[in-house]
Design a protein around this motif. Structure first.
Motif, PDB file in Angstrom:
ATOM      1  N   GLN A  65     -45.315  -0.031  63.852  1.00 32.35           N
ATOM      2  CA  GLN A  65     -45.417   1.239  63.132  1.00 32.35           C
ATOM      3  C   GLN A  65     -44.534   2.304  63.775  1.00 32.35           C
ATOM      4  N   TRP A  66     -44.484   2.338  65.088  1.00 31.81           N
ATOM      5  CA  TRP A  66     -43.645   3.304  65.795  1.00 31.81           C
ATOM      6  C   TRP A  66     -42.172   3.080  65.477  1.00 31.81           C
ATOM      7  N   LEU A  67     -41.765   1.808  65.492  1.00 29.01           N
ATOM      8  CA  LEU A  67     -40.366   1.490  65.187  1.00 29.01           C
ATOM      9  C   LEU A  67     -40.010   1.883  63.758  1.00 29.01           C
TER      10      LEU A  67
ATOM     11  N   GLU B 141     -48.881  -4.170  66.471  1.00 29.74           N
ATOM     12  CA  GLU B 141     -48.936  -3.370  65.245  1.00 29.74           C
ATOM     13  C   GLU B 141     -48.506  -1.931  65.526  1.00 29.74           C
ATOM     14  N   ASP B 142     -48.988  -1.355  66.612  1.00 27.28           N
ATOM     15  CA  ASP B 142     -48.617   0.021  66.975  1.00 27.28           C
ATOM     16  C   ASP B 142     -47.107   0.134  67.209  1.00 27.28           C
ATOM     17  N   ILE B 143     -46.549  -0.830  67.891  1.00 26.37           N
ATOM     18  CA  ILE B 143     -45.108  -0.813  68.156  1.00 26.37           C
ATOM     19  C   ILE B 143     -44.335  -0.936  66.842  1.00 26.37           C
TER      20      ILE B 143
ATOM     21  N   ASP C 194     -36.925   8.320  60.903  1.00 29.48           N
ATOM     22  CA  ASP C 194     -36.562   9.625  61.463  1.00 29.48           C
ATOM     23  C   ASP C 194     -35.071   9.719  61.723  1.00 29.48           C
TER      24      ASP C 194
ATOM     25  N   LYS D 123     -41.425   4.198  61.919  1.00 32.10           N
ATOM     26  CA  LYS D 123     -41.410   5.665  61.845  1.00 32.10           C
ATOM     27  C   LYS D 123     -40.112   6.222  62.427  1.00 32.10           C
ATOM     28  N   HIS D 124     -39.743   5.734  63.583  1.00 30.67           N
ATOM     29  CA  HIS D 124     -38.549   6.246  64.254  1.00 30.67           C
ATOM     30  C   HIS D 124     -37.258   5.823  63.558  1.00 30.67           C
ATOM     31  N   GLU D 125     -37.275   4.701  62.883  1.00 28.85           N
ATOM     32  CA  GLU D 125     -36.103   4.275  62.125  1.00 28.85           C
ATOM     33  C   GLU D 125     -35.896   5.235  60.951  1.00 28.85           C
TER      34      GLU D 125
END
Length: 68
Positions: free
Chosen positions: A58-60, A54-56, A66, A62-64
């Motif tokens: 969400q990180w992906l 889940e963390d990964i 960005d 967010k960074h997409e």
């Protein structure tokens, strides 16, 4: 073989059986405890992996955003 000697022989076999049974009961109890610990660890590991996934995710996401 006299009745008394047969009785003693039979009692010794019975005591040996009881000792073996007791040892096996202890062994089974130890193995059961070990299996319960392994099961708990595997459930904990699965929960950690789901959390990390889940963390990964969400990180992906967010960074997409960005990058745009």
């Amino acid at each position: 073989m006299t009745k008394a000697s047969f009785s003693k022989f039979f009692e010794s076999i019975y005591r040996k059986h009881d000792r073996i049974q007791s040892e096996q009961d202890t062994r089974i109890e130890q193995i059961t405890t070990q299996l319960e610990e392994i099961d708990k660890k595997s459930v904990d590991f699965e929960k950690r992996m789901e959390s990390i996934a889940e963390d990964i995710g969400q990180w992906l996401i967010k960074h997409e955003f960005d990058k745009k």
